[in-house]
Design an enzyme around this catalytic site. Structure first.
Site, PDB file in Angstrom:
ATOM      1  N   THR A 190       1.081  -1.400  -0.163  1.00 48.36           N
ATOM      2  CA  THR A 190       0.106   0.162  -0.108  1.00 48.36           C
ATOM      3  C   THR A 190       0.896   1.211   0.214  1.00 48.36           C
ATOM      4  OG1 THR A 190      -1.673  -0.931   1.286  1.00 48.36           O
ATOM      5  CG2 THR A 190      -1.157   1.196   1.227  1.00 48.36           C
ATOM      6  N   GLY A 220      -9.542  -2.383   4.145  1.00 47.97           N
ATOM      7  CA  GLY A 220      -8.688  -2.555   5.185  1.00 47.97           C
ATOM      8  C   GLY A 220      -8.636  -1.394   6.096  1.00 47.97           C
ATOM      9  N   ASP A 221      -7.318  -1.415   6.582  1.00 46.53           N
ATOM     10  CA  ASP A 221      -7.550   0.557   7.028  1.00 46.53           C
ATOM     11  C   ASP A 221      -7.168   1.793   6.036  1.00 46.53           C
ATOM     12  OD1 ASP A 221      -5.013  -0.931   6.317  1.00 46.53           O
ATOM     13  OD2 ASP A 221      -3.896   0.897   7.465  1.00 46.53           O
ATOM     14  N   GLY A 244      -4.267  -4.755   7.773  1.00 48.23           N
ATOM     15  CA  GLY A 244      -5.075  -3.235   7.799  1.00 48.23           C
ATOM     16  C   GLY A 244      -6.469  -3.388   9.067  1.00 48.23           C
TER      17      GLY A 244
HETATM   18  N1  ASP Z   1      -3.391  -2.142   4.620  1.00 50.07           N
HETATM   19  C1  ASP Z   1      -4.012  -2.707   3.482  1.00 50.07           C
HETATM   20  C2  ASP Z   1      -4.658  -3.665   3.718  1.00 50.07           C
HETATM   21  O1  ASP Z   1      -5.133  -3.674   4.977  1.00 50.07           O
HETATM   22  C3  ASP Z   1      -3.008  -3.689   2.881  1.00 50.07           C
HETATM   23  C4  ASP Z   1      -1.075  -3.729   2.831  1.00 50.07           C
HETATM   24  O2  ASP Z   1      -0.603  -2.459   2.982  1.00 50.07           O
HETATM   25  O3  ASP Z   1      -0.597  -4.280   2.353  1.00 50.07           O
HETATM   26  O4  ASP Z   1      -6.187  -3.407   2.820  1.00 50.07           O
END
Ligand code: ASP
Length: 330
Positions: A190, A220-221, A244
């Site tokens: 991300t 996710g986050d 996340g």
């Molecule tokens: N944070 C992202 C999610 O949970 C994924 C990632 O950063 O790898 O969707």
């Protein structure tokens, strides 16, 4: 109704709702501007999660030409949204378990305006749609079909986001359905970007295709203000990458900005943010989280659970890939 007008109309109510401690801390922090004036020669700065050199170079180009931090993070992260070889962000991202590419993004400016899209399909630049949500609607988040419909209304084109490579990965995954992320290699790219411009104003952006082969509808986050991204122009900004769900549980980016408000440096705040997640997991640490942060002085930091997370920064001092410290050692 345009967002700014909406905020203006609701301003009286909001001010009336502020508690005394909140107002006190706001005025205390006002004093920080004196310090900022003395050290603003270190501005501007752009930094992002992972080694996305082209993205920070783009953000720097905007900042160095006198552009503002909002345009810098917007244009910076779009580089990765448009990179078809990046299978974790934007066009070319890996699909969910049903084969649909669904994208999440959010953006936040110096005035705490923010916009987000969740589970957006068929649109190559979710960060641009998130910015439109911020600037053209009275809302913060649009999700799924509603977000897609809004994007078309704003002139975005329908795009097939599933590349042959991501389709093949999905087909391979379906054979066993036993996919497990490999820490630092898959699913953790991300792009979260923070920038401080020549005026000392901070903005941030975060964009992702989320976890590969996720359940349909999983978010996710990354598009959640406070979790994947938070900016308070009085204090600083933070953004996250990794699993996340764990970042949401601690409202990670907001926590880091609040820790900086209490006096921690960006580095110390990121370390404490990671520690909070570790405490909640009671020894189960088979996942990665990485945070980066910047404060109003232009100091930066980054920290993660497993070794291997890095963050790019671009400032007058140069273009650097910083290896973040980690809670676990290799
Ligand atoms: N944070 C992202 C999610 O949970 C994924 C990632 O950063 O790898 O969707």
């Amino acid at each position: 109704m345009k967002r700014r007008k909406f905020l203006k109309n609701s301003g009286t109510v909001t001010a009336g709702m502020l508690s005394a401690p909140l107002l006190a801390s706001y005025s205390e922090n006002k004093n920080q501007n004196d310090t900022v004036d003395k050290i603003k020669t270190s501005y501007p700065i752009a930094l992002c999660t992972w080694d996305f050199g082209n993205a920070t170079a783009k953000a720097w180009e905007v900042l160095n030409a006198g552009g503002n931090s909002l345009d810098a993070v917007h244009e910076g992260v779009m580089i990765e949204e448009n990179n078809l070889n990046n299978q974790t962000v934007g066009n070319g991202g890996r699909p969910d378990r049903d084969g649909n590419v669904t994208l999440d993004a959010c953006i936040m400016d110096k005035d705490a305006n923010c916009g987000a899209v969740l589970a957006l399909q068929n649109i190559a630049n979710p960060i641009s749609v998130a910015r439109k949500v911020m600037e053209e609607t009275p809302h913060v988040m649009l999700v799924g079909k509603g977000a897609e419909q809004f994007a078309y209304e704003q002139g975005f084109k329908k795009t097939n986001l599933l590349t042959e490579k991501s389709k093949k990965d999905w087909e391979d995954w379906k054979v066993t359905s036993k996919y497990k992320p490999i820490i630092n290699i898959e699913n953790h790219d991300t792009i979260g970007m923070l920038a401080i411009d020549a005026k000392g104003d901070i903005a941030g952006a975060c964009t992702t295709s989320g976890m590969a082969f996720k359940m349909a509808g999983r978010v996710g986050d990354s598009p959640i203000i406070g979790a994947g991204l938070f900016v308070d122009n009085e204090i600083g900004g933070a953004t996250a990458t990794g699993v996340g769900e764990e970042v949401v549980r601690t409202v990670g980016s907001f926590l880091i900005v609040e820790l900086m408000r209490q006096g921690k440096s960006p580095q110390e705040a990121c370390e404490e943010g990671v520690r909070r997640i570790i405490e909640k997991n009671k020894g189960k640490l088979d996942f990665q989280i990485g945070f980066i942060a910047i404060n109003k002085k232009g100091e930066t930091g980054g920290y993660c659970i497993h070794p291997g997370f890095s963050y790019r920064s671009f400032s007058k001092e140069g273009h650097v890939n910083n290896l973040a410290g980690s809670y676990l050692k290799s």
